[in-house]
Structure formats: structure tokens, C-alpha cells
Design a protein around this motif. Structure first.
Motif, PDB file in Angstrom:
ATOM      1  N   LYS A  82       6.061  -9.961  43.508  1.00 16.91           N
ATOM      2  CA  LYS A  82       6.975  -8.831  43.422  1.00 16.91           C
ATOM      3  C   LYS A  82       7.447  -8.538  42.007  1.00 16.91           C
ATOM      4  N   ASP A  83       7.261  -9.471  41.079  1.00 18.61           N
ATOM      5  CA  ASP A  83       7.816  -9.333  39.733  1.00 18.61           C
ATOM      6  C   ASP A  83       6.710  -9.254  38.687  1.00 18.61           C
ATOM      7  N   VAL A  84       6.842  -8.267  37.814  1.00 21.57           N
ATOM      8  CA  VAL A  84       5.869  -8.069  36.734  1.00 21.57           C
ATOM      9  C   VAL A  84       6.627  -7.933  35.416  1.00 21.57           C
ATOM     10  N   LEU A  85       6.196  -8.685  34.414  1.00 20.69           N
ATOM     11  CA  LEU A  85       6.780  -8.645  33.078  1.00 20.69           C
ATOM     12  C   LEU A  85       5.701  -8.203  32.103  1.00 20.69           C
ATOM     13  N   SER A  86       6.027  -7.256  31.226  1.00 23.43           N
ATOM     14  CA  SER A  86       5.036  -6.759  30.272  1.00 23.43           C
ATOM     15  C   SER A  86       5.660  -6.629  28.889  1.00 23.43           C
ATOM     16  N   PHE A  87       4.800  -6.731  27.886  1.00 22.19           N
ATOM     17  CA  PHE A  87       5.233  -6.516  26.504  1.00 22.19           C
ATOM     18  C   PHE A  87       4.103  -5.872  25.738  1.00 22.19           C
ATOM     19  N   SER A  88       4.439  -4.859  24.939  1.00 26.62           N
ATOM     20  CA  SER A  88       3.451  -4.233  24.060  1.00 26.62           C
ATOM     21  C   SER A  88       4.075  -4.028  22.685  1.00 26.62           C
ATOM     22  N   ALA A  89       3.351  -4.418  21.656  1.00 26.00           N
ATOM     23  CA  ALA A  89       3.760  -4.149  20.280  1.00 26.00           C
ATOM     24  C   ALA A  89       3.118  -2.843  19.837  1.00 26.00           C
ATOM     25  N   SER A  90       3.700  -2.189  18.843  1.00 21.70           N
ATOM     26  CA  SER A  90       3.129  -0.932  18.358  1.00 21.70           C
ATOM     27  C   SER A  90       3.248  -0.857  16.846  1.00 21.70           C
ATOM     28  N   PHE A  91       2.191  -0.352  16.230  1.00 20.72           N
ATOM     29  CA  PHE A  91       2.144  -0.178  14.785  1.00 20.72           C
ATOM     30  C   PHE A  91       1.546   1.202  14.499  1.00 20.72           C
ATOM     31  N   LEU A  92       2.268   2.011  13.755  1.00 18.11           N
ATOM     32  CA  LEU A  92       1.857   3.392  13.485  1.00 18.11           C
ATOM     33  C   LEU A  92       1.997   3.677  12.003  1.00 18.11           C
ATOM     34  N   ASP A  93       0.955   4.248  11.406  1.00 20.99           N
ATOM     35  CA  ASP A  93       0.972   4.596   9.984  1.00 20.99           C
ATOM     36  C   ASP A  93       0.501   6.044   9.841  1.00 20.99           C
ATOM     37  N   VAL A  94       1.315   6.901   9.204  1.00 17.34           N
ATOM     38  CA  VAL A  94       1.007   8.322   9.054  1.00 17.34           C
ATOM     39  C   VAL A  94       1.116   8.721   7.584  1.00 17.34           C
ATOM     40  N   LYS A  95       0.074   9.357   7.058  1.00 19.09           N
ATOM     41  CA  LYS A  95       0.037   9.812   5.666  1.00 19.09           C
ATOM     42  C   LYS A  95      -0.258  11.304   5.625  1.00 19.09           C
ATOM     43  N   TYR A  96       0.371  12.009   4.675  1.00 21.95           N
ATOM     44  CA  TYR A  96       0.154  13.441   4.481  1.00 21.95           C
ATOM     45  C   TYR A  96      -0.468  13.695   3.113  1.00 21.95           C
ATOM     46  N   GLU A  97      -1.340  14.695   3.079  1.00 19.72           N
ATOM     47  CA  GLU A  97      -1.961  15.068   1.820  1.00 19.72           C
ATOM     48  C   GLU A  97      -0.935  15.659   0.858  1.00 19.72           C
ATOM     49  N   LYS A  98      -0.003  16.473   1.385  1.00 16.06           N
ATOM     50  CA  LYS A  98       1.032  17.072   0.554  1.00 16.06           C
ATOM     51  C   LYS A  98       2.195  16.104   0.384  1.00 16.06           C
ATOM     52  N   ARG A  99       2.601  15.910  -0.864  1.00 16.07           N
ATOM     53  CA  ARG A  99       3.669  14.956  -1.144  1.00 16.07           C
ATOM     54  C   ARG A  99       5.023  15.445  -0.641  1.00 16.07           C
ATOM     55  N   GLU A 100       5.172  16.741  -0.400  1.00 14.56           N
ATOM     56  CA  GLU A 100       6.464  17.256   0.060  1.00 14.56           C
ATOM     57  C   GLU A 100       6.792  16.814   1.472  1.00 14.56           C
ATOM     58  N   TYR A 101       5.794  16.338   2.239  1.00 15.46           N
ATOM     59  CA  TYR A 101       6.039  15.794   3.563  1.00 15.46           C
ATOM     60  C   TYR A 101       6.153  14.278   3.467  1.00 15.46           C
ATOM     61  N   ALA A 102       6.996  13.689   4.295  1.00 13.83           N
ATOM     62  CA  ALA A 102       7.309  12.263   4.197  1.00 13.83           C
ATOM     63  C   ALA A 102       6.307  11.416   4.981  1.00 13.83           C
ATOM     64  N   ASP A 103       5.561  10.558   4.266  1.00 12.97           N
ATOM     65  CA  ASP A 103       4.753   9.549   4.941  1.00 12.97           C
ATOM     66  C   ASP A 103       5.698   8.601   5.688  1.00 12.97           C
ATOM     67  N   TYR A 104       5.193   7.983   6.759  1.00 11.56           N
ATOM     68  CA  TYR A 104       6.045   7.007   7.428  1.00 11.56           C
ATOM     69  C   TYR A 104       5.221   5.918   8.105  1.00 11.56           C
TER      70      TYR A 104
END
Length: 387
Positions: free
Chosen positions: A157-179
Motif C-alpha cells: 500500500k505504500d510507495v516512496l519515490s525520490f527524483s533529483a533534477s539538474f537543469l542548465d539553460v544558456k542564451y545566445e544574447k547576453r541580455e537574457y539571464a542564463d540559469y
């Protein structure tokens, strides 16, 4: 912030594929499936990317997907190329590239491991418009994400789950914020004796780093939600998670100096489905925070409704409508859309589709309302027996 090349991303995805393949090699693989597919679509657009001009868009979308594995483990993946051209507005011509890998390994009856990885190169003015209602300039965006996970069936009856997440975003224009974002989601569910109800709990942590042109922003967000999943009847399922999110933000600017803020807001994820005979309906609403190109988080409230009806085995109709609000320190907007669609399978692996989409965006900052009408005609064919 350190930039990661496309070659490095591809190498990581290939490495993960090999690891999962060798991991499952203790049993002889019985399933290998490779499916090429190609779609061709033409669109008549009266307001291309909300820039005030109409044109005809031509899009060719070849892709390849594959599956490899056995009953207790599976690796799948694929790659897709979108080639987009315009009859007159050639400054918006572009190519989008994406690749993905998914893997699952059931170690035994109680434990399973998963891995999702994705790489995308596309342009801001298309995705930001669709996802957030933001009207932006053309800038190449490179995004990669990795989500490893584990699920443990503690009891029947019991289920335990875990997920890690890693996200990397880059923009060609420097006026937008990479994160860059990293974190994890811990989930728990317990089935009640009525065999219809599951009690749900979820804790989410995310660490977010923005690399803005004038400095950095660091943000930690904690979200705790609880709720229930309930099978109301044989044809109606509902699921509701309700809770709160707390965020701490450290803002470092070369222009405005440093500042620290915190914020507490409500969060929810509620939805339901109705399935009967040839009908399928879904209704959902959610509230959450997500990164934006402006170097800060966006608070998004959404409501969506969709339906599908199968006239025959070959002919079907679908429809979707939605309304959402997005708000940041620099932007506050409302968006709604309507999208009916007809699809007919000419043969088993070939189809034609016709659909229409209306999109309306109201920007509260400058009291400006813009809308868009698009008519699509698409042909597609896959070749599951080619390999």
C-alpha cells in the motif's frame, strides 16, 4: 557561469545509454525497435510570433526514436530536427534540435531506478511565447536536463519515490539571464483499504542560480504539498495536491547593490480525467514558480481543459483550451488559447491533421492586448517496420 558545449551534452547522453544497456546485459535483450518518422506542416499565421505581420510558415520535422531492453529494463531515446521557413519573413527562419534518453531498471519487485535526460536547442521568441506569454527577441537557447530517480514499494500500500533534477539553460544574447537549477522531489503515497483512494504527499526543493548581465541571483525554494488521489467511478479519476512554497532570494547587482527577500505563497496541482467509450476529458489547474529569461522566477497560475472523441478507429477530434497568468517584477500578463484539431489516419502509419489555434495575450504593464490566429495542415508518416 561555466558553459557546457553541445558535444559534452551528447557525450553524457551516450554514456548514460551505454551504462543502462550494460547494466541490463545480464539478460539477453529481446526487444529492439527503431522508428523513423517525418512530419510536414504548413501554417497560415496572421501575426507571426506576435510581431505584427502575417505570413505562411513551412515546417519539416524528421525524427528517429528507438527502444532497447527486456521486461525488467528498458532504454529509449530519440532525436528530432525542426526546419522552419517563411515565405516572406525570412528573418524568422530557424532550425530547432532536440534529443532525449529515458531509461528504467527494475532491480526487483520493490525497487526501480529511472533516468531521464534531454537536450534542446531552440529560440526564445517561440518557446517563451508558448509557455509564458512573453514577447521576446530572437535568441538561440540551449537547454539540458538530467533527472535520475528511484522508487521503493515499501509495502503493498505504500510507495516512496525520490527524483533529483539538474537543469542548465544558456542564451545566445547576453541580455537574457542564463540559469542553472538543481534539486529534488520526495514523494509518498498510501493506498486505503477501499482500493479507490490514495493519500499523497510531496516535498520539493530547488536551488536556482541566475547569471544576469549586471550580477547574480541565488534562490532557494521549498514546497510542501499534500492531498489525495481518488477513483470516483470506473470512468472518473481525480487527483489533488495543495500546499505552500517558501523562497529565499539573494539578489546581487553591480548597479543596484545587494538585497535579500523572502516570499510565501500557496501552491497546488489539481486535475481529473473522464474516460468513457469514445470520449476522454481532462481538467487541471496548478500554481507554481519557474525560472524566466529576466533573471527572476515567474509565478504562473494555469487552468486547462481538453477533450477527445474517436469517431472511428481512423478519425478523431481533439480540443484544448487554457488560461494562465504569469507575473514577475518586470512583467505581468494574462494568456488564453483555444485549439481544436481533426486527425485522420490515411493508413496505419500515415496521417493528416487539420487544426486551428487562437492565442490572446494581455500585458498588464502597458495595457496592451495582442492576438494571433493560426491554421495548420500537417502530414505525417512513420516507418516502424523499416529496421
Amino acid at each position: 557561469m561555466k558553459r557546457i558545449s553541445s558535444r559534452a551534452v551528447c557525450a553524457k547522453i551516450v554514456l548514460m545509454l551505454l551504462l543502462f544497456c550494460f547494466w541490463g546485459s545480464h539478460a539477453k535483450a529481446e526487444r529492439l525497435k527503431i522508428v523513423p518518422q517525418v512530419n510536414a506542416r504548413t501554417t497560415q499565421d496572421d501575426n507571426v510570433l506576435m510581431k505584427g505581420e502575417g505570413d505562411t510558415e513551412w515546417r519539416l520535422m524528421p525524427q528517429m526514436s528507438a527502444e532497447y531492453g527486456q521486461e525488467d529494463w528498458m532504454v529509449s531515446g530519440g532525436a528530432k530536427l525542426d526546419i522552419i521557413r517563411y515565405s516572406e519573413l525570412t528573418q524568422f527562419d530557424r532550425e530547432n534540435v532536440s534529443g532525449w534518453v529515458k531509461a528504467k531498471n527494475e532491480l526487483d519487485e520493490r525497487f526501480s531506478l529511472t533516468m531521464d535526460a534531454k537536450f534542446t536547442q531552440d529560440y526564445t521568441f517561440e518557446r517563451e511565447l508558448e509557455e509564458s506569454g512573453y514577447q521576446t527577441d530572437k535568441s538561440l537557447r540551449t537547454e539540458q536536463s538530467y533527472i535520475p530517480g528511484v522508487e521503493w514499494k515499501v509495502t503493498e500500500k505504500d510507495v516512496l519515490s525520490f527524483s533529483a533534477s539538474f537543469l542548465d539553460v544558456k542564451y545566445e544574447k547576453r541580455e537574457y539571464a542564463d540559469y542553472w537549477a538543481g534539486g529534488g522531489v520526495l514523494g509518498y503515497s498510501h493506498a486505503l483499504n477501499d482500493e479507490r483512494t490514495r493519500l499523497l504527499g510531496q516535498f520539493d526543493y530547488r536551488h536556482l542560480v541566475f547569471d544576469r548581465p549586471d550580477g547574480d541571483t541565488l534562490q532557494d525554494t521549498y514546497t510542501l504539498m499534500g492531498g489525495v488521489g481518488y477513483k470516483l467511478t470506473e470512468v472518473i479519476d481525480v487527483r489533488a495536491l495543495i500546499g505552500a512554497s517558501y523562497s529565499q532570494t539573494d539578489y546581487d547587482s553591480n548597479v543596484r547593490g545587494n538585497s535579500e527577500t523572502d516570499n510565501l505563497m500557496s501552491s497546488w496541482d489539481v486535475g481529473g480525467t473522464y474516460t468513457w467509450d469514445k470520449w476522454l476529458f481532462t481538467l487541471s489547474t496548478d500554481r507554481s514558480e519557474s525560472p524566466s529569461i529576466y533573471g527572476e522566477s515567474t509565478v504562473r497560475n494555469r487552468v486547462r481543459f481538453s477533450g477527445r472523441y474517436n469517431f472511428t478507429e481512423r478519425f478523431s477530434a481533439t480540443g484544448e483550451t487554457g488560461y494562465y497568468t504569469t507575473s514577475t517584477e518586470n512583467n505581468d500578463s494574462e494568456t488564453y488559447y483555444v485549439n481544436p484539431k481533426l486527425r485522420y489516419n490515411i493508413w496505419e502509419d500515415g496521417w493528416v491533421a487539420f487544426d486551428y489555434k487562437y492565442l490572446n495575450i494581455f500585458n498588464k504593464e502597458d495595457d496592451r492586448n495582442t492576438d494571433q490566429n493560426r491554421v495548420f495542415l500537417e502530414f505525417g508518416v512513420s516507418f516502424p517496420e523499416l529496421f
